[in-house]
Design a protein around this motif. Structure first.
Motif, PDB file in Angstrom:
ATOM      1  N   SER A  42     -80.078  10.922  -9.996  1.00  0.00           N
ATOM      2  CA  SER A  42     -81.537  10.866  -9.972  1.00  0.00           C
ATOM      3  C   SER A  42     -81.987   9.471 -10.395  1.00  0.00           C
ATOM      4  CB  SER A  42     -82.115  11.899 -10.942  1.00  0.00           C
ATOM      5  OG  SER A  42     -81.805  11.525 -12.276  1.00  0.00           O
ATOM      6  N   LEU A  43     -83.241   9.171 -10.115  1.00  0.00           N
ATOM      7  CA  LEU A  43     -83.790   7.881 -10.527  1.00  0.00           C
ATOM      8  C   LEU A  43     -83.750   7.751 -12.047  1.00  0.00           C
ATOM      9  CD1 LEU A  43     -85.140   5.220  -9.879  1.00  0.00           C
ATOM     10  CD2 LEU A  43     -87.336   6.421  -9.818  1.00  0.00           C
ATOM     11  N   LYS A  44     -84.044   8.843 -12.745  1.00  0.00           N
ATOM     12  CA  LYS A  44     -84.027   8.841 -14.209  1.00  0.00           C
ATOM     13  C   LYS A  44     -82.632   8.468 -14.726  1.00  0.00           C
ATOM     14  CE  LYS A  44     -84.956  11.805 -18.180  1.00  0.00           C
ATOM     15  NZ  LYS A  44     -85.407  13.118 -18.626  1.00  0.00           N
ATOM     16  N   LEU A  45     -81.594   9.023 -14.125  1.00  0.00           N
ATOM     17  CA  LEU A  45     -80.226   8.719 -14.534  1.00  0.00           C
ATOM     18  C   LEU A  45     -79.860   7.284 -14.168  1.00  0.00           C
ATOM     19  CD1 LEU A  45     -77.514   9.339 -15.739  1.00  0.00           C
ATOM     20  CD2 LEU A  45     -76.927  10.600 -13.647  1.00  0.00           C
ATOM     21  N   CYS A  46     -80.287   6.830 -13.000  1.00  0.00           N
ATOM     22  CA  CYS A  46     -80.026   5.444 -12.600  1.00  0.00           C
ATOM     23  C   CYS A  46     -80.616   4.468 -13.617  1.00  0.00           C
ATOM     24  CB  CYS A  46     -80.615   5.156 -11.224  1.00  0.00           C
ATOM     25  SG  CYS A  46     -79.762   5.952  -9.854  1.00  0.00           S
ATOM     26  N   VAL A  47     -81.840   4.741 -14.058  1.00  0.00           N
ATOM     27  CA  VAL A  47     -82.502   3.885 -15.042  1.00  0.00           C
ATOM     28  C   VAL A  47     -81.730   3.908 -16.363  1.00  0.00           C
ATOM     29  CG1 VAL A  47     -84.601   3.606 -16.437  1.00  0.00           C
ATOM     30  CG2 VAL A  47     -84.777   4.015 -13.972  1.00  0.00           C
ATOM     31  N   ALA A  48     -81.302   5.076 -16.805  1.00  0.00           N
ATOM     32  CA  ALA A  48     -80.549   5.185 -18.056  1.00  0.00           C
ATOM     33  C   ALA A  48     -79.236   4.402 -17.978  1.00  0.00           C
ATOM     34  CB  ALA A  48     -80.275   6.652 -18.379  1.00  0.00           C
ATOM     35  N   ILE A  49     -78.561   4.485 -16.861  1.00  0.00           N
ATOM     36  CA  ILE A  49     -77.305   3.756 -16.673  1.00  0.00           C
ATOM     37  C   ILE A  49     -77.570   2.254 -16.690  1.00  0.00           C
ATOM     38  CG2 ILE A  49     -75.496   3.198 -14.976  1.00  0.00           C
ATOM     39  CD1 ILE A  49     -75.614   6.232 -14.188  1.00  0.00           C
ATOM     40  N   CYS A  50     -78.605   1.825 -15.983  1.00  0.00           N
ATOM     41  CA  CYS A  50     -78.924   0.394 -15.916  1.00  0.00           C
ATOM     42  C   CYS A  50     -79.324  -0.162 -17.278  1.00  0.00           C
ATOM     43  CB  CYS A  50     -80.014   0.137 -14.888  1.00  0.00           C
ATOM     44  SG  CYS A  50     -79.411   0.322 -13.189  1.00  0.00           S
ATOM     45  N   LYS A  51     -80.069   0.614 -18.051  1.00  0.00           N
ATOM     46  CA  LYS A  51     -80.443   0.168 -19.396  1.00  0.00           C
ATOM     47  C   LYS A  51     -79.193  -0.013 -20.258  1.00  0.00           C
ATOM     48  CE  LYS A  51     -85.161   1.817 -19.813  1.00  0.00           C
ATOM     49  NZ  LYS A  51     -86.093   2.687 -20.547  1.00  0.00           N
ATOM     50  N   THR A  52     -78.268   0.914 -20.143  1.00  0.00           N
ATOM     51  CA  THR A  52     -77.033   0.839 -20.921  1.00  0.00           C
ATOM     52  C   THR A  52     -76.195  -0.370 -20.508  1.00  0.00           C
ATOM     53  OG1 THR A  52     -76.997   3.235 -21.197  1.00  0.00           O
ATOM     54  CG2 THR A  52     -74.924   2.080 -21.550  1.00  0.00           C
ATOM     55  N   LEU A  53     -76.155  -0.658 -19.207  1.00  0.00           N
ATOM     56  CA  LEU A  53     -75.358  -1.774 -18.702  1.00  0.00           C
ATOM     57  C   LEU A  53     -76.127  -3.096 -18.728  1.00  0.00           C
ATOM     58  CD1 LEU A  53     -73.645  -0.043 -15.633  1.00  0.00           C
ATOM     59  CD2 LEU A  53     -72.680  -0.433 -17.924  1.00  0.00           C
ATOM     60  N   ASN A  54     -77.414  -3.034 -19.115  1.00  0.00           N
ATOM     61  CA  ASN A  54     -78.272  -4.215 -19.194  1.00  0.00           C
ATOM     62  C   ASN A  54     -78.384  -4.945 -17.854  1.00  0.00           C
ATOM     63  OD1 ASN A  54     -80.054  -5.850 -20.645  1.00  0.00           O
ATOM     64  ND2 ASN A  54     -78.451  -7.338 -21.091  1.00  0.00           N
ATOM     65  N   VAL A  55     -78.646  -4.160 -16.801  1.00  0.00           N
ATOM     66  CA  VAL A  55     -78.827  -4.700 -15.454  1.00  0.00           C
ATOM     67  C   VAL A  55     -80.050  -4.045 -14.819  1.00  0.00           C
ATOM     68  CG1 VAL A  55     -76.388  -5.212 -15.060  1.00  0.00           C
ATOM     69  CG2 VAL A  55     -77.272  -2.965 -14.462  1.00  0.00           C
ATOM     70  N   THR A  56     -80.463  -4.563 -13.667  1.00  0.00           N
ATOM     71  CA  THR A  56     -81.582  -3.964 -12.939  1.00  0.00           C
ATOM     72  C   THR A  56     -81.054  -2.900 -11.974  1.00  0.00           C
ATOM     73  OG1 THR A  56     -81.486  -5.533 -11.108  1.00  0.00           O
ATOM     74  CG2 THR A  56     -82.854  -6.145 -13.014  1.00  0.00           C
ATOM     75  N   LEU A  57     -81.966  -2.072 -11.502  1.00  0.00           N
ATOM     76  CA  LEU A  57     -81.583  -1.060 -10.503  1.00  0.00           C
ATOM     77  C   LEU A  57     -80.998  -1.723  -9.262  1.00  0.00           C
ATOM     78  CD1 LEU A  57     -84.594   1.402 -10.726  1.00  0.00           C
ATOM     79  CD2 LEU A  57     -82.218   1.968 -11.175  1.00  0.00           C
ATOM     80  N   ASP A  58     -81.611  -2.819  -8.825  1.00  0.00           N
ATOM     81  CA  ASP A  58     -81.132  -3.519  -7.635  1.00  0.00           C
ATOM     82  C   ASP A  58     -79.692  -3.992  -7.778  1.00  0.00           C
ATOM     83  OD1 ASP A  58     -83.598  -3.158  -6.488  1.00  0.00           O
ATOM     84  OD2 ASP A  58     -84.220  -5.256  -6.642  1.00  0.00           O
ATOM     85  N   GLU A  59     -79.334  -4.459  -8.953  1.00  0.00           N
ATOM     86  CA  GLU A  59     -77.997  -5.005  -9.168  1.00  0.00           C
ATOM     87  C   GLU A  59     -76.901  -3.949  -9.006  1.00  0.00           C
ATOM     88  OE1 GLU A  59     -77.640  -8.189 -12.432  1.00  0.00           O
ATOM     89  OE2 GLU A  59     -79.481  -7.077 -12.938  1.00  0.00           O
ATOM     90  N   ILE A  60     -77.207  -2.716  -9.362  1.00  0.00           N
ATOM     91  CA  ILE A  60     -76.180  -1.668  -9.342  1.00  0.00           C
ATOM     92  C   ILE A  60     -76.346  -0.686  -8.180  1.00  0.00           C
ATOM     93  CG2 ILE A  60     -75.214   0.286 -10.650  1.00  0.00           C
ATOM     94  CD1 ILE A  60     -74.519  -2.426 -11.856  1.00  0.00           C
ATOM     95  N   PHE A  61     -77.565  -0.322  -7.859  1.00  0.00           N
ATOM     96  CA  PHE A  61     -77.760   0.771  -6.901  1.00  0.00           C
ATOM     97  C   PHE A  61     -78.308   0.376  -5.540  1.00  0.00           C
ATOM     98  CE2 PHE A  61     -77.709   2.844 -11.079  1.00  0.00           C
ATOM     99  CZ  PHE A  61     -76.732   3.791 -10.851  1.00  0.00           C
ATOM    100  N   TRP A  62     -78.667  -0.879  -5.338  1.00  0.00           N
ATOM    101  CA  TRP A  62     -79.206  -1.291  -4.043  1.00  0.00           C
ATOM    102  C   TRP A  62     -78.058  -1.519  -3.074  1.00  0.00           C
ATOM    103  CZ3 TRP A  62     -83.829  -0.972  -2.017  1.00  0.00           C
ATOM    104  CH2 TRP A  62     -84.090  -1.605  -0.817  1.00  0.00           C
ATOM    105  N   GLU A  63     -78.140  -0.900  -1.910  1.00  0.00           N
ATOM    106  CA  GLU A  63     -77.100  -1.084  -0.895  1.00  0.00           C
ATOM    107  C   GLU A  63     -77.430  -2.311  -0.052  1.00  0.00           C
ATOM    108  OE1 GLU A  63     -76.241   2.354   1.440  1.00  0.00           O
ATOM    109  OE2 GLU A  63     -76.291   3.676  -0.296  1.00  0.00           O
ATOM    110  N   GLU A  64     -76.420  -3.083   0.244  1.00  0.00           N
ATOM    111  CA  GLU A  64     -76.594  -4.292   1.067  1.00  0.00           C
ATOM    112  C   GLU A  64     -76.928  -3.935   2.485  1.00  0.00           C
ATOM    113  OE1 GLU A  64     -76.402  -7.419  -0.303  1.00  0.00           O
ATOM    114  OE2 GLU A  64     -76.146  -6.392  -2.214  1.00  0.00           O
TER     115      GLU A  64
END
Length: 64
Positions: A42-64
């Protein structure tokens, strides 16, 4: 599709799946399934993961 970016960032920070899962409020299995591409978080989980990894959503979940 496997989430290799998430796995690489996690390993770069020396964070285990278990530790990431605990900080994101899910199970280790959920993190494993996301990394293997078998679970769409979910978006909520994606945000939690990104906060923990100190990255943006685009850096981890955006597909090229």
């Amino acid at each position: 599709m496997k989430n290799i970016k998430m796995k690489l960032k996690r390993k770069e920070l020396h964070i285990s799946q278990t530790e990431l899962a605990k900080k994101a409020g899910v199970t280790r299995q959920t993190i494993g399934l996301i990394e293997s591409g078998e679970f769409n978080p979910s978006l909520k989980l994606c945000v939690a993961i990104c906060k923990t990894l100190n990255v943006t959503l685009d850096e981890i979940f955006w597909e090229e």
